[in-house]
Design a protein around this motif. Structure first.
Motif, short mmCIF file in Angstrom:
data_model
loop_
_atom_site.label_atom_id
_atom_site.label_comp_id
_atom_site.label_asym_id
_atom_site.label_seq_id
_atom_site.Cartn_x
_atom_site.Cartn_y
_atom_site.Cartn_z
N PHE A 91 24.71 71.74 50.01
CA PHE A 91 23.02 70.53 50.33
C PHE A 91 21.97 71.26 48.99
O PHE A 91 22.56 72.37 49.04
CB PHE A 91 22.10 71.37 51.19
CG PHE A 91 21.08 70.50 51.28
CD1 PHE A 91 20.44 69.83 51.98
CD2 PHE A 91 19.97 71.15 51.12
CE1 PHE A 91 19.38 69.13 52.34
CE2 PHE A 91 18.49 71.68 51.39
CZ PHE A 91 18.46 70.11 51.64
N GLY A 92 21.91 70.54 47.89
CA GLY A 92 21.44 70.48 47.07
C GLY A 92 20.04 69.16 45.85
O GLY A 92 20.11 68.02 46.65
N VAL A 93 20.39 69.37 44.70
CA VAL A 93 19.32 69.27 44.49
C VAL A 93 19.96 68.30 42.98
O VAL A 93 19.96 68.71 42.42
CB VAL A 93 17.42 69.61 43.94
CG1 VAL A 93 18.09 71.04 42.94
CG2 VAL A 93 17.11 68.94 43.40
N LEU A 94 19.26 66.87 42.98
CA LEU A 94 19.50 66.86 41.33
C LEU A 94 18.42 66.27 41.05
O LEU A 94 17.38 65.72 40.73
CB LEU A 94 20.39 64.58 41.82
CG LEU A 94 21.17 64.87 42.83
CD1 LEU A 94 22.18 63.06 42.79
CD2 LEU A 94 22.30 65.43 41.66
N THR A 95 19.38 66.39 39.32
CA THR A 95 17.53 66.87 38.56
C THR A 95 17.31 65.92 37.31
O THR A 95 19.17 66.31 37.23
CB THR A 95 17.74 68.26 37.73
OG1 THR A 95 17.58 69.09 39.03
CG2 THR A 95 16.63 68.10 36.57
N PRO A 96 17.14 64.80 36.66
CA PRO A 96 17.56 63.87 35.90
C PRO A 96 18.03 64.78 34.31
O PRO A 96 16.83 65.39 33.98
CB PRO A 96 16.76 62.71 36.10
CG PRO A 96 15.61 64.07 36.47
CD PRO A 96 16.03 64.51 37.76
N ASN A 97 18.58 64.03 33.54
CA ASN A 97 18.91 64.75 32.07
C ASN A 97 19.24 63.55 31.22
O ASN A 97 20.93 62.71 31.77
CB ASN A 97 20.90 65.54 32.29
CG ASN A 97 21.06 65.85 31.35
OD1 ASN A 97 20.15 66.09 30.08
ND2 ASN A 97 22.34 65.68 30.69
N ILE A 98 18.20 63.36 30.62
CA ILE A 98 18.17 62.33 30.03
C ILE A 98 18.58 62.61 28.39
O ILE A 98 18.02 63.27 27.55
CB ILE A 98 16.50 61.62 29.97
CG1 ILE A 98 16.03 61.00 30.77
CG2 ILE A 98 16.69 60.32 29.24
CD1 ILE A 98 16.95 59.92 32.34
N SER A 99 19.83 61.51 28.13
CA SER A 99 20.57 61.81 27.08
C SER A 99 19.43 61.17 25.35
O SER A 99 19.48 59.96 25.22
CB SER A 99 21.50 61.38 27.08
OG SER A 99 22.38 61.28 25.30
N PRO A 100 20.08 62.05 24.75
CA PRO A 100 18.90 62.31 23.65
C PRO A 100 19.83 61.08 22.24
O PRO A 100 19.26 60.66 21.12
CB PRO A 100 18.65 63.56 22.41
CG PRO A 100 19.34 64.00 22.54
CD PRO A 100 19.92 64.26 25.19
#
Length: 689
Positions: free
Chosen positions: A379-388
């Motif tokens: 059970f966890g959390v997804l954090t967005p990773n926006i690519s530069p």
């Protein structure tokens, strides 16, 4: 070339801009070689130097040019000669930065000549300062030359690591900007990784000693809803670097036996209790589990029948504000969720959700089952990773969150609750605050010991010493080298700069000896204190001590009796009150009565846990108050009364928890030896039989 082997070319800048750290670079590369000697003896390594006064490479002989590039060590299976070649590196006289692309071409040519089109893991490792202009190619532009090199690397499946070293405070010029742009062009072509560091220690962390191939943890659908499923792949982003396991080695085989593996194998035999000489075969064994005094057998088939088997998949449960998910609750390793490679629709879906979450400062809560039949659920959390970078897709970082039973809350009393005489002064508070700020590893504008570039000092120390022991079995532990000393010891520059804060801290606090005084026993206090002294101690108690005790042991409203809500807390409150010389004895008697009642009224062990906590608290208090015989008599008495009744299992629980009589080692006034305490339950059972 076998796929599990690696060929590595070290491209080292020995020009003037790297003279200050050349010794560290040699030590770092030697460490890499020593690790491969222990764990990857079949790997092959070559060394190419650029910035040297002389020229020695095959391309210069055949085509001309490629000056000031020297092949110091041809590609071959790693051995001690490789480490020796690294330690004998000499400083160059020509700016090596000028020959970066030439060195890359020479290293690339060596790999192609050696392995051709055969499959295998091959990489270049470039260490340079990149501070001087790169040489212009004979034809075309520098950008065209980079593209040509990148095409050849991609064709032969060769990767490159670029480590750019520039000391902190150096002036960043247009030449460095151009060099960075050319090196990042390799990265944009997906053939290289570029890392910039500012200290020799960071070089040690940035240089990968082994190539870890990424392996997917999960391939399947990210189920946003019943109508929206996105194809994703999940990789491990980080993984714990564990201490290497050292296998046992057998020297029983004769030295002349070259086929001996020297492996130590351990076999276990299971014998019957009824027939000790008979070995029980595997098909007649079954696991048993203690349930009170009985052993309950449970077969593997029964385990499989009751085992929880969730369906494989990843389901999105909802979204929440990023601030509501605390960073210190993250557990285990970090995973990376990426869209399925080559799936444009999946990439667009992941990118749109990730960018919307980033804009709204949200995170997603997901339920993950990585494999079919997996016994647990993540059970966890997804954090967005926006690519530069344009050619790298957006993704998510996944962190495991704890369940309620995984969280341990520790509450600490504040100094604000103590009396004014025990409060720190403003000067002491300021000195302490400055000390804490001084210990910050990420001050404004600078980060010390970056996690990405700081190696594990224990592992580095282990590898260097292991290499030394292989050559000198009787060698002692060598002193720390310069790189590890910077990690394990405080930074001298920071200490010198912050010395006034350390001195102020010492001046703000007055240190006094705290002599240890033995507490008088309750009977001694009664025997050697007359009536007038007792009355005086009751009427004129220490106000400051009472206030501190009131904070450490908050008293309940009904002090003097032990309730069902929190009996241990009530017991501690009674001990803290001490309104008369007999109060401690009264508290112990009340706790004994309450514990006995708990056990007598217990049904199927429902009061065992509370009774266990009460006995532990009583035992601790008897040790502190130097009343061991009080506890020993109580435990012996209650055991004799109840050991054959319905709560006999409770004493087995005490035995498993090692809760027995108080011995002389714990309290000098005890009449019980350590052996008597350890065998208390066993002797009592033997006597009853």
């Amino acid at each position: 070339m076998a796929r599990n082997k690696e060929a590595l070319i070290l491209l080292l800048d020995v020009g003037p801009s790297m003279h200050g750290v050349l010794q560290e670079v040699k030590n770092i590369c030697s460490t890499l070689v020593h690790k491969k000697l222990v764990y990857n003896r079949s790997d092959e390594v070559g060394i190419v130097l650029f910035g040297t006064k002389e020229t020695s490479n095959e391309l210069a002989k055949e085509l001309g040019g490629y000056k000031h590039v020297t092949v110091a060590h041809d590609i071959k299976v790693i051995d001690e000669e490789t480490a020796h070649a690294l330690q004998n590196l000499q400083c160059g006289t020509v700016p090596g930065d000028f020959k970066v692309l030439d060195a890359v071409v020479v290293g690339l040519d060596m790999l192609i000549r050696k392995f051709g089109d055969t499959k295998g893991r091959r990489r270049l490792c470039l260490i340079t300062g990149a501070q001087h202009p790169l040489r212009d190619p004979p034809e075309g532009t520098k950008e065209d030359q980079v593209d040509t090199i990148a095409d050849q690397m991609k064709k032969h499946d060769i990767k490159m690591e670029c480590i750019v070293f520039r000391e902190r405070g150096i002036h960043y010029s247009t030449v460095m900007e151009e060099n960075d742009r050319l090196l990042y062009q390799f990265r944009d072509r997906s053939v290289a990784k570029v890392v910039q560091v500012d200290s020799p220690t960071s070089i040690l962390g940035a240089l990968r000693t082994r190539n870890v191939l990424p392996v997917t943890v999960f391939r399947g659908d990210l189920e946003v809803s019943s109508n929206l499923k996105i194809k994703v792949w999940v990789y491990k982003k980080t993984s714990e670097e564990k201490f290497p396991t050292l296998k046992k080695y057998s020297d029983e085989a004769p030295p002349s036996d070259k086929s001996a593996t020297h492996e130590v194998k351990i076999d276990y035999e299971y014998k019957s209790v009824v027939e000790p000489d008979k070995v029980v075969p595997p098909d007649q064994r079954i696991k048993g589990y203690l349930y009170g005094p009985q052993v309950v057998p449970i077969s593997s088939a029964e385990w499989e029948a009751v085992k929880f088997k969730p369906e494989k998949g990843v389901k999105l449960l909802g979204f929440t504000d990023r601030s509501s998910v605390l960073r210190h609750h993250f557990m285990k390793d970090v995973c990376s969720f990426i869209p399925e490679p080559g799936n444009t629709r999946a990439a667009l879906a992941i990118s749109s959700i990730a960018r919307a979450m980033q804009q709204m400062n949200k995170v997603a809560i997901v339920r993950c089952v990585w494999k079919q039949g997996q016994g647990n659920v993540s059970f966890g959390v997804l954090t967005p990773n926006i690519s530069p970078v344009n050619n790298v897709v957006d993704s998510f970082y996944f962190n495991v969150l704890p369940f309620a039973e995984d969280i341990r809350e520790f509450n600490f009393w504040s100094f604000g609750s103590l009396p004014s005489s025990s409060q720190p002064t403003e000067e002491q508070q300021e000195a302490t605050d400055n000390l804490v700020k001084m210990l910050d590893l990420a001050p404004a504008g600078r980060e010390v010991l970056k996690p990405d570039f700081t190696p594990n000092p224990v592992l580095e120390r282990f590898y260097s010493y292991l290499s030394l022991k292989a050559k000198q079995p009787d060698a002692n532990v060598p002193p720390l080298d310069g790189c590890l000393r910077r990690i394990t010891e405080p930074d001298p520059k920071i200490i010198d700069h912050r010395a006034p804060f350390i001195q102020n801290l010492g001046k703000s606090f007055e240190l006094k000896d705290n002599p240890k005084k033995k507490k008088a026993r309750t009977q001694d206090r009664l025997a050697y204190t007359d009536a007038d002294d007792q009355a005086k101690s009751v009427q004129e108690p220490s106000v400051e001590k009472d206030e501190i005790l009131a904070v450490l042991y908050p008293q309940t409203e009904n002090v003097g009796e032990i309730g069902d809500l929190n009996p241990v807390k009530d017991f501690e409150a009674m001990l803290a009150k001490r309104s008369s010389s007999t109060w401690v004895q009264k508290a112990m008697e009340e706790m004994q009565k309450y514990t006995t009642a708990l056990l007598q009224n217990s049904r199927e062990g429902d009061n065992y846990q509370k009774a266990l906590e009460c006995i532990v608290a009583l035992r601790k208090a008897c040790i502190i108050e130097q009343e061991p015989n009080e506890f020993n008599q109580f435990l012996t008495k209650i055991y004799e009364r109840l050991k054959n009744g319905d709560v006999a299992d409770f004493f087995q629980l005490l035995s498993l928890k090692n809760i027995s009589l108080i011995s002389k080692e714990e309290a000098p006034d005890s009449d019980v030896t350590e052996e008597m305490a350890r065998t208390f339950y066993l002797k009592q059972e033997a006597a009853s039989q």
